[in-house]
Motif scaffolding. Structure first.
Motif, PDB file in Angstrom:
ATOM      1  N   GLY A  94       0.840  -1.203   0.000  1.00  0.00           N
ATOM      2  CA  GLY A  94       0.000   0.000   0.000  1.00  0.00           C
ATOM      3  C   GLY A  94       0.863   1.235   0.000  1.00  0.00           C
ATOM      4  N   ALA A  95       0.268   2.343   0.360  1.00  0.00           N
ATOM      5  CA  ALA A  95       0.905   3.670   0.419  1.00  0.00           C
ATOM      6  C   ALA A  95       0.916   4.381  -0.924  1.00  0.00           C
ATOM      7  N   GLU A  96       0.522   3.680  -1.982  1.00  0.00           N
ATOM      8  CA  GLU A  96       0.433   4.304  -3.301  1.00  0.00           C
ATOM      9  C   GLU A  96      -0.575   3.507  -4.127  1.00  0.00           C
ATOM     10  N   PRO A  97      -1.182   4.134  -5.127  1.00  0.00           N
ATOM     11  CA  PRO A  97      -2.146   3.392  -5.946  1.00  0.00           C
ATOM     12  C   PRO A  97      -1.441   2.277  -6.725  1.00  0.00           C
TER      13      PRO A  97
ATOM     14  N   TYR B  44      -1.882  -8.468  -0.869  1.00  0.00           N
ATOM     15  CA  TYR B  44      -3.048  -7.787  -0.296  1.00  0.00           C
ATOM     16  C   TYR B  44      -2.821  -6.281  -0.221  1.00  0.00           C
ATOM     17  N   ASP B  45      -3.917  -5.573  -0.356  1.00  0.00           N
ATOM     18  CA  ASP B  45      -3.878  -4.118  -0.285  1.00  0.00           C
ATOM     19  C   ASP B  45      -4.083  -3.668   1.165  1.00  0.00           C
ATOM     20  N   ILE B  46      -3.298  -2.694   1.572  1.00  0.00           N
ATOM     21  CA  ILE B  46      -3.515  -2.041   2.877  1.00  0.00           C
ATOM     22  C   ILE B  46      -3.554  -0.545   2.620  1.00  0.00           C
ATOM     23  N   TYR B  47      -4.525   0.120   3.243  1.00  0.00           N
ATOM     24  CA  TYR B  47      -4.724   1.547   2.964  1.00  0.00           C
ATOM     25  C   TYR B  47      -4.614   2.360   4.247  1.00  0.00           C
ATOM     26  N   GLY B  48      -4.191   3.589   4.089  1.00  0.00           N
ATOM     27  CA  GLY B  48      -4.196   4.492   5.240  1.00  0.00           C
ATOM     28  C   GLY B  48      -3.537   5.810   4.903  1.00  0.00           C
ATOM     29  N   LEU B  49      -3.623   6.751   5.836  1.00  0.00           N
ATOM     30  CA  LEU B  49      -2.991   8.057   5.642  1.00  0.00           C
ATOM     31  C   LEU B  49      -2.644   8.653   6.998  1.00  0.00           C
ATOM     32  N   THR B  50      -1.575   9.430   7.006  1.00  0.00           N
ATOM     33  CA  THR B  50      -1.046   9.998   8.247  1.00  0.00           C
ATOM     34  C   THR B  50      -2.101  10.785   9.012  1.00  0.00           C
ATOM     35  N   GLU B  51      -2.862  11.591   8.315  1.00  0.00           N
ATOM     36  CA  GLU B  51      -3.816  12.479   8.982  1.00  0.00           C
ATOM     37  C   GLU B  51      -4.841  11.686   9.785  1.00  0.00           C
TER      38      GLU B  51
ATOM     39  N   ARG C  85      -8.796  13.667  -0.622  1.00  0.00           N
ATOM     40  CA  ARG C  85      -8.461  13.819  -2.059  1.00  0.00           C
ATOM     41  C   ARG C  85      -8.388  12.480  -2.780  1.00  0.00           C
ATOM     42  N   ASP C  86      -8.477  11.368  -2.044  1.00  0.00           N
ATOM     43  CA  ASP C  86      -8.435  10.053  -2.703  1.00  0.00           C
ATOM     44  C   ASP C  86      -9.779   9.773  -3.368  1.00  0.00           C
ATOM     45  N   LEU C  87      -9.720   9.273  -4.584  1.00  0.00           N
ATOM     46  CA  LEU C  87     -10.951   9.028  -5.340  1.00  0.00           C
ATOM     47  C   LEU C  87     -11.268   7.541  -5.361  1.00  0.00           C
TER      48      LEU C  87
ATOM     49  N   GLY D 162      -6.745   7.233  -7.645  1.00  0.00           N
ATOM     50  CA  GLY D 162      -5.658   8.210  -7.574  1.00  0.00           C
ATOM     51  C   GLY D 162      -6.149   9.325  -6.691  1.00  0.00           C
ATOM     52  N   ARG D 163      -5.319  10.327  -6.526  1.00  0.00           N
ATOM     53  CA  ARG D 163      -5.733  11.487  -5.749  1.00  0.00           C
ATOM     54  C   ARG D 163      -6.168  12.552  -6.734  1.00  0.00           C
ATOM     55  N   SER D 164      -7.177  13.333  -6.325  1.00  0.00           N
ATOM     56  CA  SER D 164      -7.630  14.348  -7.270  1.00  0.00           C
ATOM     57  C   SER D 164      -6.473  15.293  -7.600  1.00  0.00           C
TER      58      SER D 164
ATOM     59  N   GLY E 199      10.548   3.575  -1.755  1.00  0.00           N
ATOM     60  CA  GLY E 199       9.321   3.866  -1.005  1.00  0.00           C
ATOM     61  C   GLY E 199       8.201   4.093  -1.988  1.00  0.00           C
ATOM     62  N   LYS E 200       7.538   5.242  -1.854  1.00  0.00           N
ATOM     63  CA  LYS E 200       6.474   5.557  -2.811  1.00  0.00           C
ATOM     64  C   LYS E 200       7.131   5.908  -4.138  1.00  0.00           C
ATOM     65  N   ALA E 201       6.639   5.294  -5.213  1.00  0.00           N
ATOM     66  CA  ALA E 201       7.279   5.530  -6.512  1.00  0.00           C
ATOM     67  C   ALA E 201       6.896   6.895  -7.053  1.00  0.00           C
TER      68      ALA E 201
HETATM   69  O1  DLL Z   1       0.991   6.135   2.877  1.00  0.00           O
HETATM   70  C1  DLL Z   1       0.199   5.295   5.001  1.00  0.00           C
HETATM   71  C2  DLL Z   1       0.452   3.923   4.541  1.00  0.00           C
HETATM   72  C3  DLL Z   1       1.679   3.335   4.752  1.00  0.00           C
HETATM   73  C4  DLL Z   1      -0.575   3.207   3.908  1.00  0.00           C
HETATM   74  C5  DLL Z   1       1.902   2.021   4.340  1.00  0.00           C
HETATM   75  C6  DLL Z   1      -0.365   1.895   3.512  1.00  0.00           C
HETATM   76  C7  DLL Z   1       0.871   1.309   3.730  1.00  0.00           C
HETATM   77  P1  DLL Z   1       0.726   8.973   3.740  1.00  0.00           P
HETATM   78  O2  DLL Z   1       2.174   9.026   3.456  1.00  0.00           O
HETATM   79  O3  DLL Z   1       0.126  10.035   4.571  1.00  0.00           O
HETATM   80  O4  DLL Z   1       0.361   7.634   4.484  1.00  0.00           O
HETATM   81  O5  DLL Z   1      -0.021   8.903   2.356  1.00  0.00           O
HETATM   82  C8  DLL Z   1      -1.409   8.710   2.307  1.00  0.00           C
HETATM   83  O6  DLL Z   1      -1.205   7.523   0.217  1.00  0.00           O
HETATM   84  O7  DLL Z   1      -4.096   9.461   0.940  1.00  0.00           O
HETATM   85  C9  DLL Z   1      -3.385   7.707  -0.622  1.00  0.00           C
HETATM   86  O8  DLL Z   1      -3.347   8.730  -1.604  1.00  0.00           O
HETATM   87  C10 DLL Z   1      -2.104   6.908  -0.702  1.00  0.00           C
HETATM   88  N1  DLL Z   1      -2.332   5.521  -0.314  1.00  0.00           N
HETATM   89  C11 DLL Z   1      -2.117   4.944   0.880  1.00  0.00           C
HETATM   90  N2  DLL Z   1      -2.444   3.627   0.820  1.00  0.00           N
HETATM   91  C12 DLL Z   1      -2.896   3.395  -0.433  1.00  0.00           C
HETATM   92  C13 DLL Z   1      -3.383   2.255  -1.107  1.00  0.00           C
HETATM   93  C14 DLL Z   1       0.586   6.377   4.006  1.00  0.00           C
HETATM   94  N3  DLL Z   1      -3.457   1.065  -0.541  1.00  0.00           N
HETATM   95  C15 DLL Z   1      -1.854   8.606   0.875  1.00  0.00           C
HETATM   96  N4  DLL Z   1      -3.794   2.410  -2.395  1.00  0.00           N
HETATM   97  C16 DLL Z   1      -3.318   8.306   0.762  1.00  0.00           C
HETATM   98  C17 DLL Z   1      -3.715   3.607  -2.991  1.00  0.00           C
HETATM   99  C18 DLL Z   1      -2.836   4.602  -1.154  1.00  0.00           C
HETATM  100  N5  DLL Z   1      -3.240   4.698  -2.423  1.00  0.00           N
END
Ligand code: DLL
Length: 434
Positions: free
Chosen positions: A212-215, A233-240, A302-304, A326-328, A423-425
């Motif tokens: 996760g962390a990116e689309p 597997y997909d895992i989603y989340g954001l710092t805020e 901003r995530d769609l 993606g993000r808007s 990390g994030k590409a």
């Molecule tokens: O990326 C948290 C994270 C870490 C999630 C590790 C999953 C694994 P931020 O750096 O704040 O936090 O970025 C959050 O990354 O709003 C999405 O746009 C994008 N993002 C996070 N997970 C996904 C996912 C971490 N599984 C921003 N698919 C979010 C697509 C994701 N985009």
């Protein structure tokens, strides 16, 4: 397997009751403790007593990344400074980072979210979980780490980078799960393939990827699953909102369950700011129902994506979110056409000849947008067969035209020539000056 069966499978009615109770509490808590919320709510003529259940949530004002920047660093913190036990930060492309502060309860809720995900992926105390997300201000490393610890797994905290050491430890210690960005997983997979001393099926014990962390696209999932011989597997989340583990897939892999008892999701039309009908795509908005350190109320991510409230076969009742398109703010407008990098990726990955590495460059020359896509061939196909390469380039170009509605200049790049990410590409460079 569930980590918290009672919560993960609770009836929607019970969940509604729990969410409502928690919303009423968090609204009052933020109003009483944070000037920002008090001012915002007063300006919108809404008082905490107007919020009686989650059905009233749309009375509350939205909150944006800009608000977090304007009130940087402590202006949206609700807990007293002495109860904050950790900070994280996410660096945007411009300006100040977004800083989040966590109380011990916040960290416990966060690790519970990750633990629910890892358990849904079939992981347990018997596993060795290699955490190759970066440790530090980024929430990926420590977030996955605390979740792995919570399920009693052995955690291998390699952080990102130093790929040869990652591979050595993965082989020698027998890691059974890998947590990292999908782009780093692709790079690791390539490195394993190119390592003469490694036979993936013999030497690598991985069974699960926690990405996760990116689309990333379904086609990228297939690629990673076949290269690493795992289930991805997909895992989603954001710092805020906390970090990884706001939601994750289950064994059905039919959407990402959001842990709605802690994070209340909404989908809105990003222009009208009105809720969209169930199932329609729009912008994801979160309200944290339990956070103490830095709660967010109706935070626009901003995530769609879209939400699916139908019941999942796994038995979990929590809503499922579709893959993030993606993000808007990542969407490119090229010659008037909306282009999401994830759609470009998905077209490229339809072609088995490409290895998944690509880079998009947008520029403006003589008042016209240019749109270049560099894409790498699998090394075994990069053999000087020019007519084959030209045919492939043509096929990709026309497939892009039909899916995106715009014609890119496709360049077939030498394998290994596109910069890899730990990390994030970074897949896009927009050189236009607006
Ligand atoms: O990326 C948290 C994270 C870490 C999630 C590790 C999953 C694994 P931020 O750096 O704040 O936090 O970025 C959050 O990354 O709003 C999405 O746009 C994008 N993002 C996070 N997970 C996904 C996912 C971490 N599984 C921003 N698919 C979010 C697509 C994701 N985009």
């Amino acid at each position: 397997m569930y980590y918290n069966e009672e919560i993960e499978t609770m009836s929607r009615e019970e969940l509604h009751r729990l969410q409502s109770e928690r919303l009423v509490r968090i609204v009052k808590y933020t109003y009483d403790n944070v000037e920002f919320y008090r001012k915002r709510m007063d300006e919108h003529h809404v008082a905490p007593s107007d919020i009686k259940s989650v059905d009233d949530i749309s009375k509350l004002p939205f909150m944006t990344k800009q608000d977090l920047r304007d009130y940087y660093p402590y202006g949206t913190f609700a807990a007293p400074a002495e109860s904050i036990v950790r900070f994280h930060a996410s660096s945007g492309t411009t300006g100040k980072p977004i800083v989040a502060g966590y109380t011990q309860n916040d960290l416990d809720c966060w690790s519970e979210g990750v633990a629910r995900c890892l358990t849904a992926y079939g992981l347990s105390h018997k596993d060795i979980i290699q955490v190759s997300y970066g440790y530090g201000l980024f929430t990926g490393g420590l977030g996955a780490h605390d979740g792995a610890h919570r399920i009693g797994a052995a955690t291998l905290p390699t952080s990102s980078g130093n790929t040869s050491k990652q591979i050595m430890l993965m082989k020698d210690l027998g890691s059974t799960a890998l947590c990292c960005t999908p782009s780093y997983a692709l790079f690791l997979a390539e490195s394993l393939e190119n390592d003469p001393d490694t036979d993936i099926s013999r030497d690598i014990k991985l069974k699960v990827g926690v990405f996760g962390a990116e689309p990333w696209t379904e086609n990228m999932r297939k690629e990673l699953e076949s290269k690493l011989r795992i289930k991805a597997y997909d895992i989603y989340g954001l710092t805020e909102v906390s970090g990884p583990g706001v939601g994750g897939e289950c064994e059905c892999q039919d959407g990402t369950h959001l842990w709605e008892d802690m994070f209340y999701p909404e989908i809105i039309d990003p222009v009208s700011l009105q809720p969209v009908p169930h199932g329609n795509r729009g912008e994801l908005v979160f309200t944290t129902l339990l956070k103490e350190g830095m709660p967010v109320i109706r935070y626009r991510t901003r995530d769609l994506t879209y939400l699916d409230y139908s019941r999942c076969k796994c038995g979990r009742t929590m809503v499922r979110m579709g893959k993030i398109l993606g993000r808007s703010d990542d969407m490119l407008i090229v010659r008037g056409v909306n282009v999401f990098p994830s759609t470009v990726e998905s077209v490229i990955m339809e072609f088995p000849e490409f290895n998944g590495q690509y880079f998009i460059t947008v520029d403006r020359v003589n008042s016209t947008d240019t749109f270049d896509v560099d894409v790498e061939l699998r090394p075994e196909l990069y053999n000087g067969n020019m007519s084959g390469i030209l045919k492939l380039k043509d096929a990709l170009t026309w497939r892009m035209v039909s899916v995106l509605g715009i014609k890119p200049a496709v360049h077939i790049a030498e394998p290994g020539s596109i910069e890899r990410s730990m990390g994030k590409a970074k897949h896009v460079m927009d050189k236009r000056k607006f």
